[in-house]
Design an enzyme around this catalytic site. Sequence first.
Site, PDB file in Angstrom:
ATOM      1  N   GLU A 141      17.606   0.032   0.557  1.00 30.19           N
ATOM      2  CA  GLU A 141      16.972  -0.355  -0.711  1.00 30.19           C
ATOM      3  C   GLU A 141      15.628   0.367  -0.918  1.00 30.19           C
ATOM      4  O   GLU A 141      14.574  -0.267  -0.971  1.00 30.19           O
ATOM      5  CB  GLU A 141      16.751  -1.864  -0.666  1.00 30.19           C
ATOM      6  N   PRO A 142      15.678   1.676  -0.998  1.00 28.76           N
ATOM      7  CA  PRO A 142      14.419   2.417  -1.083  1.00 28.76           C
ATOM      8  C   PRO A 142      13.833   2.444  -2.494  1.00 28.76           C
ATOM      9  O   PRO A 142      14.567   2.446  -3.486  1.00 28.76           O
ATOM     10  CB  PRO A 142      14.836   3.835  -0.683  1.00 28.76           C
ATOM     11  N   GLY A 143      12.521   2.443  -2.546  1.00 28.15           N
ATOM     12  CA  GLY A 143      11.831   2.705  -3.811  1.00 28.15           C
ATOM     13  C   GLY A 143      11.106   4.031  -3.657  1.00 28.15           C
ATOM     14  O   GLY A 143      11.519   5.068  -4.183  1.00 28.15           O
TER      15      GLY A 143
ATOM     16  N   TYR B 119      -5.307   0.734  -2.146  1.00 28.48           N
ATOM     17  CA  TYR B 119      -4.992   0.890  -0.712  1.00 28.48           C
ATOM     18  C   TYR B 119      -5.770   2.010  -0.048  1.00 28.48           C
ATOM     19  O   TYR B 119      -5.505   2.332   1.113  1.00 28.48           O
ATOM     20  CB  TYR B 119      -3.502   1.218  -0.525  1.00 28.48           C
TER      21      TYR B 119
ATOM     22  N   GLY C 194      11.204   0.731   2.514  1.00 28.14           N
ATOM     23  CA  GLY C 194      10.149   0.993   3.485  1.00 28.14           C
ATOM     24  C   GLY C 194      10.047   2.418   3.980  1.00 28.14           C
ATOM     25  O   GLY C 194       9.087   2.757   4.666  1.00 28.14           O
TER      26      GLY C 194
ATOM     27  N   CYS D  85     -14.988   2.483 -16.703  1.00 21.76           N
ATOM     28  CA  CYS D  85     -16.334   1.964 -16.518  1.00 21.76           C
ATOM     29  C   CYS D  85     -16.358   1.090 -15.274  1.00 21.76           C
ATOM     30  O   CYS D  85     -16.507  -0.132 -15.360  1.00 21.76           O
ATOM     31  CB  CYS D  85     -16.697   1.163 -17.769  1.00 21.76           C
ATOM     32  N   GLU D  86     -16.133   1.691 -14.132  1.00 20.98           N
ATOM     33  CA  GLU D  86     -16.111   0.952 -12.865  1.00 20.98           C
ATOM     34  C   GLU D  86     -16.250   1.960 -11.728  1.00 20.98           C
ATOM     35  O   GLU D  86     -15.519   2.958 -11.679  1.00 20.98           O
ATOM     36  CB  GLU D  86     -14.790   0.169 -12.754  1.00 20.98           C
TER      37      GLU D  86
ATOM     38  N   TYR E  99       5.155   3.849  -7.522  1.00 18.52           N
ATOM     39  CA  TYR E  99       4.030   2.928  -7.706  1.00 18.52           C
ATOM     40  C   TYR E  99       2.861   3.631  -8.407  1.00 18.52           C
ATOM     41  O   TYR E  99       1.697   3.339  -8.145  1.00 18.52           O
ATOM     42  CB  TYR E  99       3.606   2.323  -6.352  1.00 18.52           C
TER      43      TYR E  99
HETATM   44  N1  LLP Z   1      12.790  -4.035  -1.224  1.00 11.98           N
HETATM   45  C1  LLP Z   1      11.890  -5.027  -1.336  1.00 11.98           C
HETATM   46  C2  LLP Z   1      12.330  -6.414  -1.229  1.00 11.98           C
HETATM   47  C3  LLP Z   1      10.534  -4.717  -1.557  1.00 11.98           C
HETATM   48  O1  LLP Z   1       9.641  -5.699  -1.654  1.00 11.98           O
HETATM   49  C4  LLP Z   1      10.148  -3.362  -1.683  1.00 11.98           C
HETATM   50  C5  LLP Z   1       8.763  -2.993  -1.960  1.00 11.98           C
HETATM   51  C6  LLP Z   1      11.130  -2.362  -1.564  1.00 11.98           C
HETATM   52  C7  LLP Z   1      12.453  -2.739  -1.320  1.00 11.98           C
HETATM   53  C8  LLP Z   1      10.834  -0.916  -1.697  1.00 11.98           C
HETATM   54  O2  LLP Z   1       9.968  -0.479  -0.715  1.00 11.98           O
HETATM   55  P1  LLP Z   1       9.718   1.096  -0.535  1.00 11.98           P
HETATM   56  O3  LLP Z   1      11.021   1.715  -0.172  1.00 11.98           O
HETATM   57  O4  LLP Z   1       9.216   1.599  -1.833  1.00 11.98           O
HETATM   58  O5  LLP Z   1       8.721   1.194   0.545  1.00 11.98           O
HETATM   59  N2  LLP Z   1       2.562  -0.770  -4.383  1.00 11.98           N
HETATM   60  C9  LLP Z   1       2.690  -0.379  -2.987  1.00 11.98           C
HETATM   61  C10 LLP Z   1       4.086  -0.634  -2.465  1.00 11.98           C
HETATM   62  C11 LLP Z   1       4.551  -2.052  -2.647  1.00 11.98           C
HETATM   63  C12 LLP Z   1       5.964  -2.273  -2.196  1.00 11.98           C
HETATM   64  C13 LLP Z   1       6.499  -3.601  -2.619  1.00 11.98           C
HETATM   65  N3  LLP Z   1       7.832  -3.841  -2.202  1.00 11.98           N
HETATM   66  C14 LLP Z   1       2.296   1.078  -2.840  1.00 11.98           C
HETATM   67  O6  LLP Z   1       1.884   1.689  -3.834  1.00 11.98           O
HETATM   68  O7  LLP Z   1       2.311   1.634  -1.758  1.00 11.98           O
END
Ligand code: LLP
Length: 428
Positions: free
Chosen positions: A271-273, A314, A230, A349-350, A385
């Site tokens: 748990e960052p993405g 979004y 998050g 095409c959108e 993403y």
């Molecule tokens: N852990 C869990 C269980 C999650 O569902 C997610 C993201 C993360 C960690 C990682 O979250 P982050 O650190 O990246 O905020 N496609 C969207 C984001 C969807 C996130 C889904 N879950 C975007 O492009 O903003």
Amino acid sequence: MPVAPAGFPTLRHEIAGVAVVDLARQFGTPTYVYDAAKILERIADLRAFDHIRYAQKACSNIALLDLVRRQGVLVDAVSAGEIARALAAGYTPAGDPPPVVYTADLFDRESLDLVVERGIHVNCGSSDMIDQLGERAPGRSITLRINPGFGHGHSQKTNTGGEQSKHGIWHEQLHDALRRADHHGLGVSGLHLHIGSGTDLDHLSQVCGALERLGKDVGRSLTNISAGGGLPVPYKTGDSYVDIDVYYRLWDATRKRLEDAFGHAVRLEIEPGRYLVAESGFLIAEIRAIKQMGGNTFYLLDAGFNNLARPILYGAHHPMSVVPESLDGQTAGTQRRPLREVVVGGPLCESGDIFTQAEGGFVCTRSLPSAHVGELLVIENAGAYGFAMSSNYNSKPLAAEVLVRDGVPRLIRRRQTSEDLMRGEVIA
Ligand code: LLP
């Protein structure tokens, strides 16, 4: 803690020390380029946490998974495919702490088979998962993902808490979940809360209190807590980072109170993405047409929402820059570039294939340097993403991916070909 940029450049010559034109000449366009140094920097920011678990859904190329694995970063997987990627990148399936955790709200049959066969730790987001795993693999340790009844994200679509979210076990059903786990002899060793993506410190801090209360209900079997992901990154002027030191201290205090209550150590995971990879990623595209439509000027690129879906999904804002040299060497880098208000779109095409749009599909303009057809435009902060959500819509091949390390660009995924597009199809 990193300092948010005062503004984002609208002209760019290089990425991670390599000229953008050279990258485009060598790898073609559209191409995703990742700066390894930026990922390493972001990992270093989070070292206070006992474990960093990369949410690979943000960007799951196995070269990036290998890069983070070598830094001691663990990995999260949300599908059988993501488990396969983690294993291909050198993660071992089981261990303490679990190198790979499967986090989901359900098992499809393939993922259930895989976690059972390979001994992968499971973070259960539904009671059905507890029962299904318990029947196949009694005696295991599991983590419970709890929906604390509130959530927050940069968009309603990325809010993963509260009644409108399908994620996690509802907080009032924790006792039922514990009973089910007991029934199957599953030990609950972990508790996990993730309230949304791209949220803020206020909301993230509320999670600590919720986790502490829930943790005490789980009791002494708990040895691991996860703060989820998050963490936001700045996408536009005025956006900021979360103060990581403050955030860590809140979580550390929560962990310590649980340790005092249980009389044993509790490990703290994050748990960052997005935080690890967003700023490392650049999508390089070529401007292939410039059109005047009434009062609007459109720069049309060879990349579209098939490559980067965040704006159409979004209304996400990504910084953009023009590369003031053309691929064929016709325009010089020293030219003056007055800014103009432009709409930036793609080839699909959108009508929604627009990178400059607000949530709801409203087309906006962006102040970008004047440019010519044949020049390059870079969409920035696209590492999270970005490629991971790309598609073959309009039969567009998936882009190439390149990782730059120590000034050396390496292809980590070749561009798809027409044969790749039709692989598996048959005329029956
Ligand atoms: N852990 C869990 C269980 C999650 O569902 C997610 C993201 C993360 C960690 C990682 O979250 P982050 O650190 O990246 O905020 N496609 C969207 C984001 C969807 C996130 C889904 N879950 C975007 O492009 O903003």
